[in-house]
Design a protein around this motif. Structure first.
Motif, PDB file in Angstrom:
ATOM      1  N   VAL A  23       0.842  -1.193   0.000  1.00 11.39           N
ATOM      2  CA  VAL A  23       0.000   0.000   0.000  1.00 11.39           C
ATOM      3  C   VAL A  23       0.878   1.244   0.000  1.00 11.39           C
ATOM      4  N   ASP A  24       0.652   2.091  -0.989  1.00 11.96           N
ATOM      5  CA  ASP A  24       1.347   3.386  -1.066  1.00 11.96           C
ATOM      6  C   ASP A  24       0.305   4.495  -1.066  1.00 11.96           C
ATOM      7  N   ASP A  25       0.499   5.471  -0.205  1.00  9.10           N
ATOM      8  CA  ASP A  25      -0.429   6.601  -0.107  1.00  9.10           C
ATOM      9  C   ASP A  25      -1.876   6.135   0.054  1.00  9.10           C
ATOM     10  N   GLY A  26      -2.076   5.081   0.848  1.00  8.50           N
ATOM     11  CA  GLY A  26      -3.416   4.578   1.141  1.00  8.50           C
ATOM     12  C   GLY A  26      -4.041   3.722   0.050  1.00  8.50           C
ATOM     13  N   LYS A  27      -3.330   3.491  -1.059  1.00  8.93           N
ATOM     14  CA  LYS A  27      -3.882   2.724  -2.184  1.00  8.93           C
ATOM     15  C   LYS A  27      -3.135   1.407  -2.361  1.00  8.93           C
ATOM     16  N   LEU A  28      -3.888   0.359  -2.663  1.00 12.92           N
ATOM     17  CA  LEU A  28      -3.306  -0.940  -2.955  1.00 12.92           C
ATOM     18  C   LEU A  28      -2.580  -0.874  -4.294  1.00 12.92           C
ATOM     19  N   VAL A  29      -1.275  -1.160  -4.276  1.00 17.26           N
ATOM     20  CA  VAL A  29      -0.492  -1.109  -5.513  1.00 17.26           C
ATOM     21  C   VAL A  29       0.095  -2.465  -5.893  1.00 17.26           C
ATOM     22  N   GLY A  30       0.050  -3.416  -4.966  1.00 17.82           N
ATOM     23  CA  GLY A  30       0.623  -4.721  -5.266  1.00 17.82           C
ATOM     24  C   GLY A  30       0.450  -5.701  -4.131  1.00 17.82           C
ATOM     25  N   MET A  31       1.017  -6.890  -4.343  1.00 20.01           N
ATOM     26  CA  MET A  31       1.011  -7.945  -3.325  1.00 20.01           C
ATOM     27  C   MET A  31       2.381  -8.603  -3.316  1.00 20.01           C
ATOM     28  N   VAL A  32       2.817  -9.005  -2.130  1.00 25.15           N
ATOM     29  CA  VAL A  32       4.021  -9.808  -1.987  1.00 25.15           C
ATOM     30  C   VAL A  32       3.565 -11.172  -1.494  1.00 25.15           C
ATOM     31  N   SER A  33       3.930 -12.198  -2.225  1.00 23.38           N
ATOM     32  CA  SER A  33       3.618 -13.557  -1.782  1.00 23.38           C
ATOM     33  C   SER A  33       4.868 -14.150  -1.139  1.00 23.38           C
ATOM     34  N   LEU A  34       4.673 -15.201  -0.383  1.00 21.10           N
ATOM     35  CA  LEU A  34       5.808 -15.893   0.219  1.00 21.10           C
ATOM     36  C   LEU A  34       6.723 -16.423  -0.886  1.00 21.10           C
ATOM     37  N   LEU A  35       6.146 -16.856  -1.987  1.00 22.74           N
ATOM     38  CA  LEU A  35       6.938 -17.347  -3.113  1.00 22.74           C
ATOM     39  C   LEU A  35       7.807 -16.229  -3.707  1.00 22.74           C
ATOM     40  N   ASP A  36       7.220 -15.034  -3.889  1.00 23.82           N
ATOM     41  CA  ASP A  36       7.989 -13.878  -4.371  1.00 23.82           C
ATOM     42  C   ASP A  36       9.198 -13.638  -3.461  1.00 23.82           C
ATOM     43  N   PHE A  37       8.921 -13.644  -2.167  1.00 25.49           N
ATOM     44  CA  PHE A  37       9.950 -13.365  -1.170  1.00 25.49           C
ATOM     45  C   PHE A  37      11.048 -14.430  -1.205  1.00 25.49           C
ATOM     46  N   MET A  38      10.662 -15.695  -1.157  1.00 29.49           N
ATOM     47  CA  MET A  38      11.631 -16.789  -1.108  1.00 29.49           C
ATOM     48  C   MET A  38      12.508 -16.817  -2.367  1.00 29.49           C
ATOM     49  N   TYR A  39      11.910 -16.557  -3.502  1.00 29.50           N
ATOM     50  CA  TYR A  39      12.662 -16.546  -4.759  1.00 29.50           C
ATOM     51  C   TYR A  39      13.781 -15.502  -4.729  1.00 29.50           C
TER      52      TYR A  39
ATOM     53  N   VAL B  92      10.677  -3.773  -1.361  1.00 28.91           N
ATOM     54  CA  VAL B  92       9.426  -4.413  -1.748  1.00 28.91           C
ATOM     55  C   VAL B  92       9.136  -4.167  -3.229  1.00 28.91           C
ATOM     56  N   LYS B  93       9.401  -2.961  -3.714  1.00 25.14           N
ATOM     57  CA  LYS B  93       9.119  -2.628  -5.121  1.00 25.14           C
ATOM     58  C   LYS B  93       9.922  -3.496  -6.086  1.00 25.14           C
ATOM     59  N   ASP B  94      11.002  -4.116  -5.604  1.00 23.64           N
ATOM     60  CA  ASP B  94      11.821  -4.982  -6.448  1.00 23.64           C
ATOM     61  C   ASP B  94      11.224  -6.380  -6.609  1.00 23.64           C
ATOM     62  N   ILE B  95      10.294  -6.747  -5.751  1.00 19.36           N
ATOM     63  CA  ILE B  95       9.801  -8.133  -5.782  1.00 19.36           C
ATOM     64  C   ILE B  95       8.285  -8.281  -5.875  1.00 19.36           C
ATOM     65  N   PHE B  96       7.508  -7.231  -5.616  1.00 26.02           N
ATOM     66  CA  PHE B  96       6.067  -7.394  -5.525  1.00 26.02           C
ATOM     67  C   PHE B  96       5.400  -7.555  -6.894  1.00 26.02           C
ATOM     68  N   THR B  97       4.185  -8.097  -6.872  1.00 26.07           N
ATOM     69  CA  THR B  97       3.368  -8.217  -8.070  1.00 26.07           C
ATOM     70  C   THR B  97       2.459  -6.998  -8.120  1.00 26.07           C
ATOM     71  N   PRO B  98       2.579  -6.177  -9.171  1.00 24.12           N
ATOM     72  CA  PRO B  98       1.772  -4.952  -9.252  1.00 24.12           C
ATOM     73  C   PRO B  98       0.339  -5.224  -9.702  1.00 24.12           C
ATOM     74  N   ASN B  99      -0.521  -4.242  -9.481  1.00 24.36           N
ATOM     75  CA  ASN B  99      -1.923  -4.286  -9.927  1.00 24.36           C
ATOM     76  C   ASN B  99      -2.640  -5.581  -9.538  1.00 24.36           C
ATOM     77  N   PRO B 100      -2.712  -5.867  -8.240  1.00 27.86           N
ATOM     78  CA  PRO B 100      -3.281  -7.148  -7.816  1.00 27.86           C
ATOM     79  C   PRO B 100      -4.802  -7.214  -7.990  1.00 27.86           C
ATOM     80  N   PHE B 101      -5.279  -8.428  -8.115  1.00 31.41           N
ATOM     81  CA  PHE B 101      -6.705  -8.689  -8.114  1.00 31.41           C
ATOM     82  C   PHE B 101      -7.222  -8.391  -6.709  1.00 31.41           C
ATOM     83  N   TYR B 102      -8.418  -7.837  -6.603  1.00 34.87           N
ATOM     84  CA  TYR B 102      -9.029  -7.579  -5.301  1.00 34.87           C
ATOM     85  C   TYR B 102     -10.542  -7.682  -5.442  1.00 34.87           C
ATOM     86  N   MET B 103     -11.209  -7.736  -4.313  1.00 39.08           N
ATOM     87  CA  MET B 103     -12.667  -7.716  -4.282  1.00 39.08           C
ATOM     88  C   MET B 103     -13.079  -6.669  -3.258  1.00 39.08           C
ATOM     89  N   THR B 104     -14.363  -6.355  -3.202  1.00 40.80           N
ATOM     90  CA  THR B 104     -14.832  -5.321  -2.277  1.00 40.80           C
ATOM     91  C   THR B 104     -15.579  -5.942  -1.103  1.00 40.80           C
TER      92      THR B 104
END
Length: 134
Positions: A42-58, A77-89
């Motif tokens: 989350v940057d500036d209150g907005k969801l910008v990505g997700m970090v998974s355990l797999l992303d981290f371990m890799y 985090v910006k070096d490893i996260f997946t941008p524009n994640p799927f979300y629901m409300t």
């Protein structure tokens, strides 16, 4: 809100990180007990990505458990996260989230309300819910 709203079972106290944080911060989150294996970014209150355990371990391959390894302080985090994640409300039903999770593309879904992360729900959360109501 729907009777079987996802808000009934989502984790509400969501631990998130910013894209500028170092991987040491992510490591410390993953070291906690009973933690979802996905961290909203989350940057500036907005969801910008997700970090998974797999992303981290890799990205920390070979770093070991010591906080002193350079990878934990060099990468952000910006070096490893997946941008524009799927979300629901938050008005999404439990059934709708379960259907998405059973497709197998996601193992956790951030829940947003007015563009703010208010929860996260994992496959395990949904399974536990259905076991309790069965």
């Amino acid at each position: 809100m729907k009777t079987n709203s996802i808000t009934k079972l989502m984790t509400k106290n969501v631990v998130s990180v910013s894209s500028n944080q170092i991987l040491l911060d992510v490591k410390h989150i993953y070291e906690k007990d009973k933690f979802h294996h996905h961290i909203p970014v989350v940057d500036d209150g907005k969801l910008v990505g997700m970090v998974s355990l797999l992303d981290f371990m890799y990205h920390i391959s070979g770093a070991g458990l010591s906080d002193d390894h350079e990878v934990y302080k060099k990468l952000r985090v910006k070096d490893i996260f997946t941008p524009n994640p799927f979300y629901m409300t938050s008005d999404t039903s439990i059934k709708e989230v379960a259907e998405v999770l059973t497709e197998g593309r996601f193992h956790a879904v951030p829940i947003l309300d007015n563009d703010k992360v208010v929860g996260i729900v994992s496959t395990a959360d949904v399974i536990k819910y259905f076991l309790e109501v069965a």
